[in-house]
Design a protein around this motif. Sequence first.
Motif, short mmCIF file in Angstrom:
data_model
loop_
_atom_site.label_atom_id
_atom_site.label_comp_id
_atom_site.label_asym_id
_atom_site.label_seq_id
_atom_site.Cartn_x
_atom_site.Cartn_y
_atom_site.Cartn_z
N MET A 154 -50.91 18.61 12.59
CA MET A 154 -50.26 17.68 13.51
C MET A 154 -51.20 17.29 14.65
SD MET A 154 -46.32 19.07 13.67
CE MET A 154 -46.69 20.83 13.75
N LYS A 155 -51.92 18.27 15.19
CA LYS A 155 -52.84 18.01 16.30
C LYS A 155 -53.87 16.94 15.92
CE LYS A 155 -56.54 20.43 18.88
NZ LYS A 155 -57.70 19.83 18.18
N ASN A 156 -54.47 17.08 14.76
CA ASN A 156 -55.54 16.15 14.39
C ASN A 156 -55.03 14.79 13.97
OD1 ASN A 156 -58.33 17.46 14.51
ND2 ASN A 156 -57.09 19.08 13.60
N ILE A 157 -53.83 14.73 13.43
CA ILE A 157 -53.24 13.42 13.11
C ILE A 157 -52.87 12.70 14.40
CG2 ILE A 157 -51.23 12.27 12.09
CD1 ILE A 157 -51.30 14.46 9.90
N LEU A 158 -52.24 13.41 15.34
CA LEU A 158 -51.81 12.79 16.59
C LEU A 158 -52.99 12.39 17.47
CD1 LEU A 158 -48.80 15.14 17.41
CD2 LEU A 158 -48.69 12.74 16.70
N GLU A 159 -54.08 13.12 17.38
CA GLU A 159 -55.25 12.80 18.20
C GLU A 159 -56.02 11.60 17.65
OE1 GLU A 159 -57.61 16.34 18.39
OE2 GLU A 159 -56.51 17.16 20.10
N ASN A 160 -55.76 11.23 16.40
CA ASN A 160 -56.50 10.13 15.78
C ASN A 160 -55.55 9.10 15.15
OD1 ASN A 160 -59.45 11.31 15.80
ND2 ASN A 160 -58.14 12.97 15.07
N PRO A 161 -54.57 8.58 15.93
CA PRO A 161 -53.55 7.72 15.34
C PRO A 161 -54.07 6.38 14.83
CG PRO A 161 -53.39 7.69 17.72
CD PRO A 161 -54.39 8.76 17.37
N ALA A 163 -57.53 5.79 14.39
CA ALA A 163 -58.91 5.93 13.91
C ALA A 163 -58.99 5.57 12.42
CB ALA A 163 -59.41 7.34 14.14
N ASN A 164 -60.09 4.98 12.04
CA ASN A 164 -60.29 4.58 10.64
C ASN A 164 -60.88 5.76 9.87
OD1 ASN A 164 -60.24 2.79 8.46
ND2 ASN A 164 -62.34 2.12 8.86
N GLU A 200 -59.70 12.27 -1.87
CA GLU A 200 -60.06 12.55 -0.47
C GLU A 200 -60.49 11.30 0.29
OE1 GLU A 200 -62.98 15.63 -0.32
OE2 GLU A 200 -62.09 16.73 -2.00
N LYS A 201 -60.81 10.22 -0.43
CA LYS A 201 -61.34 9.02 0.22
C LYS A 201 -60.25 8.10 0.77
CE LYS A 201 -65.55 9.00 -2.57
NZ LYS A 201 -66.40 8.23 -3.55
N MET A 202 -58.98 8.40 0.43
CA MET A 202 -57.89 7.57 0.92
C MET A 202 -57.81 7.62 2.44
SD MET A 202 -54.72 7.93 -1.77
CE MET A 202 -54.41 9.66 -1.39
N LYS A 203 -57.33 6.54 3.05
CA LYS A 203 -57.07 6.51 4.48
C LYS A 203 -55.70 7.14 4.75
CE LYS A 203 -60.81 4.03 5.31
NZ LYS A 203 -61.96 4.56 6.05
#
Length: 204
Positions: A154-161, A163-164, A200-203
């Motif tokens: 959750m931390k890393n998803i929320l920190e990079n909302p 980001a590509n 793994e390459k999906m966004k």
Amino acid sequence: PKEQSFVLLNNDATQATIKTNLQKLLNRVKAGDEIYFYYNGHGVPAANKNFEPFMLASDSEPDFISDEMFFSLNNIYGNLSNSKASKVVAFVDSCFSGATDGKSVLKGVAATKMKPKIVDFDKSKMVVITAGKGYQYSNGYDKKAHRMFSFFAMKNILENPNANLTINDIYNKIKNETYEASLEEYGDLRTQEPQIEGNEKMKL
């Protein structure tokens, strides 16, 4: 939208409600849709099914889990990856070794580390990030009031909302932070290294 979200918490996550809601979700999926699947709970390997991993609903008895094949990970992942969706991203906070927080889920069994059988799914359109290696524990993270893997996911998803980033970019952050936290909190005996399988390459 609410009609596209299905949330089951704690005792509401029974066999019947999980099964019904997953079927409703799959019935609503149209070609080109995206599915995001999150499971945080116990997992067990069924010894009588060659250690095939199963999700454990709130009202399930671990010793009889293989009586309901719907909850095998092969079936869950298969239903998701065989749907009309063009992309499926799954976060699974369960280790499926039969032990969580150093304690066995199975009655009368020590907290051994049983390695579950590998699960197959369509890896071209689905990616799964799990809490740890097949024989590792899924650890709690008490000081953050979360499961350890879930907290860093959750931390890393929320920190990079916006980001590509690829799924692999997010995964590497989750893996490194979860591993370091598990060493700090529990030492070498309960290290936790999240794993990734699929596209793994999906966004995100």
